[in-house]
Design a protein around this motif. Structure first.
Motif, PDB file in Angstrom:
ATOM      1  N   THR A   1       9.603   0.640  -8.963  1.00 59.60           N
ATOM      2  CA  THR A   1       7.603  -0.379  -9.560  1.00 59.60           C
ATOM      3  C   THR A   1       9.258  -1.891  -9.348  1.00 59.60           C
ATOM      4  O   THR A   1       8.311  -3.114  -8.916  1.00 59.60           O
ATOM      5  CB  THR A   1       8.418  -0.256 -11.592  1.00 59.60           C
ATOM      6  OG1 THR A   1       9.158  -0.729 -11.788  1.00 59.60           O
ATOM      7  CG2 THR A   1       7.690   0.878 -11.128  1.00 59.60           C
ATOM      8  N   VAL A   2      10.547  -1.720  -9.208  1.00 57.68           N
ATOM      9  CA  VAL A   2      11.193  -3.372  -9.178  1.00 57.68           C
ATOM     10  C   VAL A   2      10.840  -3.616  -7.283  1.00 57.68           C
ATOM     11  O   VAL A   2      10.569  -4.802  -6.925  1.00 57.68           O
ATOM     12  CB  VAL A   2      12.975  -3.105  -9.482  1.00 57.68           C
ATOM     13  CG1 VAL A   2      12.965  -4.814  -8.165  1.00 57.68           C
ATOM     14  CG2 VAL A   2      13.001  -3.181 -10.355  1.00 57.68           C
ATOM     15  N   ASP A   3      10.556  -2.485  -6.717  1.00 60.05           N
ATOM     16  CA  ASP A   3      10.197  -2.782  -5.539  1.00 60.05           C
ATOM     17  C   ASP A   3       8.687  -3.698  -5.204  1.00 60.05           C
ATOM     18  O   ASP A   3       8.215  -4.527  -4.024  1.00 60.05           O
ATOM     19  CB  ASP A   3      10.684  -1.559  -3.952  1.00 60.05           C
ATOM     20  CG  ASP A   3      12.397  -1.376  -4.215  1.00 60.05           C
ATOM     21  OD1 ASP A   3      13.368  -2.131  -4.633  1.00 60.05           O
ATOM     22  OD2 ASP A   3      12.460  -0.503  -3.371  1.00 60.05           O
ATOM     23  N   ALA A   4       8.140  -2.645  -5.813  1.00 60.46           N
ATOM     24  CA  ALA A   4       6.506  -2.932  -5.930  1.00 60.46           C
ATOM     25  C   ALA A   4       6.372  -4.182  -5.923  1.00 60.46           C
ATOM     26  O   ALA A   4       5.812  -5.357  -6.140  1.00 60.46           O
ATOM     27  CB  ALA A   4       5.516  -1.846  -6.775  1.00 60.46           C
ATOM     28  N   PHE A   5       7.321  -4.888  -7.074  1.00 53.23           N
ATOM     29  CA  PHE A   5       7.016  -6.614  -7.960  1.00 53.23           C
ATOM     30  C   PHE A   5       7.341  -7.022  -6.703  1.00 53.23           C
ATOM     31  O   PHE A   5       7.117  -8.391  -6.149  1.00 53.23           O
ATOM     32  CB  PHE A   5       8.543  -6.292  -8.792  1.00 53.23           C
ATOM     33  CG  PHE A   5       8.294  -7.715  -9.431  1.00 53.23           C
ATOM     34  CD1 PHE A   5       6.998  -8.091 -10.675  1.00 53.23           C
ATOM     35  CD2 PHE A   5       9.109  -8.797  -9.205  1.00 53.23           C
ATOM     36  CE1 PHE A   5       6.909  -9.322 -10.561  1.00 53.23           C
ATOM     37  CE2 PHE A   5       8.986  -9.673 -10.332  1.00 53.23           C
ATOM     38  CZ  PHE A   5       7.736 -10.060 -10.936  1.00 53.23           C
ATOM     39  N   GLN A   6       8.283  -7.005  -6.024  1.00 46.88           N
ATOM     40  CA  GLN A   6       9.161  -7.961  -4.783  1.00 46.88           C
ATOM     41  C   GLN A   6       7.927  -8.405  -3.718  1.00 46.88           C
ATOM     42  O   GLN A   6       7.647  -8.846  -3.600  1.00 46.88           O
ATOM     43  CB  GLN A   6      10.786  -7.702  -4.519  1.00 46.88           C
ATOM     44  CG  GLN A   6      11.640  -7.218  -5.069  1.00 46.88           C
ATOM     45  CD  GLN A   6      13.058  -6.551  -4.925  1.00 46.88           C
ATOM     46  OE1 GLN A   6      12.882  -5.783  -4.462  1.00 46.88           O
ATOM     47  NE2 GLN A   6      14.192  -7.422  -4.641  1.00 46.88           N
ATOM     48  N   VAL A   7       7.392  -7.106  -3.642  1.00 47.77           N
ATOM     49  CA  VAL A   7       6.704  -6.733  -2.205  1.00 47.77           C
ATOM     50  C   VAL A   7       4.967  -7.763  -2.867  1.00 47.77           C
ATOM     51  O   VAL A   7       4.328  -8.460  -2.275  1.00 47.77           O
ATOM     52  CB  VAL A   7       6.043  -5.297  -2.137  1.00 47.77           C
ATOM     53  CG1 VAL A   7       5.011  -5.397  -1.412  1.00 47.77           C
ATOM     54  CG2 VAL A   7       7.219  -5.046  -1.619  1.00 47.77           C
ATOM     55  N   GLN A   8       4.990  -7.082  -3.507  1.00 49.07           N
ATOM     56  CA  GLN A   8       3.780  -8.414  -4.719  1.00 49.07           C
ATOM     57  C   GLN A   8       3.991  -9.707  -5.034  1.00 49.07           C
ATOM     58  O   GLN A   8       3.362 -10.484  -4.364  1.00 49.07           O
ATOM     59  CB  GLN A   8       3.453  -8.146  -6.167  1.00 49.07           C
ATOM     60  CG  GLN A   8       1.791  -8.201  -6.817  1.00 49.07           C
ATOM     61  CD  GLN A   8       1.800  -8.042  -7.915  1.00 49.07           C
ATOM     62  OE1 GLN A   8       2.957  -7.115  -8.755  1.00 49.07           O
ATOM     63  NE2 GLN A   8       0.662  -7.889  -8.489  1.00 49.07           N
ATOM     64  N   THR A  19       1.043  -1.547  -0.116  1.00 46.75           N
ATOM     65  CA  THR A  19      -0.391   0.260   0.274  1.00 46.75           C
ATOM     66  C   THR A  19       0.952   1.725  -0.134  1.00 46.75           C
ATOM     67  O   THR A  19       0.797   2.046  -1.090  1.00 46.75           O
ATOM     68  CB  THR A  19      -1.159   0.008   1.410  1.00 46.75           C
ATOM     69  OG1 THR A  19      -1.649  -1.771   1.340  1.00 46.75           O
ATOM     70  CG2 THR A  19      -2.026   1.660   1.379  1.00 46.75           C
ATOM     71  N   GLY A  20       2.200   1.287   0.956  1.00 48.30           N
ATOM     72  CA  GLY A  20       2.808   2.278   1.317  1.00 48.30           C
ATOM     73  C   GLY A  20       3.357   2.743  -0.530  1.00 48.30           C
ATOM     74  O   GLY A  20       3.615   4.103  -0.728  1.00 48.30           O
ATOM     75  N   LEU A  21       3.917   1.624  -0.965  1.00 45.81           N
ATOM     76  CA  LEU A  21       4.130   2.035  -2.458  1.00 45.81           C
ATOM     77  C   LEU A  21       3.251   2.355  -3.877  1.00 45.81           C
ATOM     78  O   LEU A  21       3.460   3.268  -4.658  1.00 45.81           O
ATOM     79  CB  LEU A  21       5.021   0.448  -3.286  1.00 45.81           C
ATOM     80  CG  LEU A  21       6.362  -0.338  -1.910  1.00 45.81           C
ATOM     81  CD1 LEU A  21       6.429  -1.278  -2.588  1.00 45.81           C
ATOM     82  CD2 LEU A  21       7.470   0.840  -2.152  1.00 45.81           C
ATOM     83  N   ASP A  22       2.046   1.740  -3.599  1.00 43.76           N
ATOM     84  CA  ASP A  22       1.476   2.331  -4.563  1.00 43.76           C
ATOM     85  C   ASP A  22       0.560   3.746  -3.982  1.00 43.76           C
ATOM     86  O   ASP A  22       1.036   4.392  -4.699  1.00 43.76           O
ATOM     87  CB  ASP A  22       0.309   1.360  -4.412  1.00 43.76           C
ATOM     88  CG  ASP A  22       0.069  -0.362  -4.974  1.00 43.76           C
ATOM     89  OD1 ASP A  22       0.853  -0.671  -5.492  1.00 43.76           O
ATOM     90  OD2 ASP A  22      -1.201  -0.494  -3.950  1.00 43.76           O
TER      91      ASP A  22
END
Length: 139
Positions: free
Chosen positions: A110-117, A33-36
Motif C-alpha cells: 500500500t505504501v508503494d501504491a501511495f507513492q505511485v499515486q 495499474t500493476g499495483l492495483d
C-alpha cells in the motif's frame, strides 16, 4: 517544491518537456495499474487461502476420526496416522502462504501504491504547469 517553469523559454522546450513528462506519467500510470492488480490478486489469494484452510481443517478432522477407529490393524493405523501428518503439513503450507498475503508485506504494497499515486498526481500537475508556461510564451 514546485518545478521552475521559467527554465522553459520556447514552445519547443515546452513541447519536449511535455513529451518527456507524458512518457513518465504513462510509466507511473502503468505501475499504478500493476499495483492495483497485485492488490486484487492478494485479496483473492487471501480469500482462497481462507477457504483452502477451512477445507484442510475438515480433511484433518475426518482423517483423525478415521485414525481413531477401533479395530484397525497396526499397518492401517500407521497409514491413517501418516495421512493425518501429511494433511497437517499441507495445512502449515496454506497458513504460510496466507501470511504472505497480509501483514507487513501487504502494508508495504500500500505504501508503494501511495507513492505511485502521488507521482501520477504530481506529473499531471507538471503537465498543466508546462501548458500554462507554453501559453505565456510567444512563438
Amino acid at each position: 517544491m514546485e518545478p521552475d517553469y521559467s527554465f522553459l523559454t520556447t514552445w519547443a522546450e515546452c513541447d519536449a518537456a511535455s513529451e518527456d513528462v507524458t512518457f513518465e506519467l504513462k510509466t507511473f500510470s502503468h505501475r499504478d495499474t500493476g499495483l492495483d492488480i497485485a492488490d486484487e490478486r492478494a485479496d483473492r489469494s487471501l480469500a482462497s487461502g481462507t477457504a483452502a484452510l477451512a477445507k484442510k481443517d475438515s480433511e484433518i478432522l475426518i482423517a483423525q476420526g478415521q485414525a481413531a477407529l477401533p479395530g484397525l490393524s497396526a499397518e492401517a493405523q500407521q497409514d491413517a496416522a501418516d495421512k493425518v501428518e501429511l494433511l497437517q503439513a499441507q495445512r502449515k503450507q496454506i497458513v504460510k502462504r496466507n501470511r504472505v498475503s497480509k501483514g507487513t508485506d501487504r502494508f508495504l504494497g500500500t505504501v508503494d501504491a501511495f507513492q505511485v499515486q502521488k507521482q501520477v498526481e504530481a506529473l499531471t500537475q507538471v503537465l498543466a504547469g508546462i501548458a500554462t508556461r507554453r501559453a505565456q510564451l510567444t512563438a
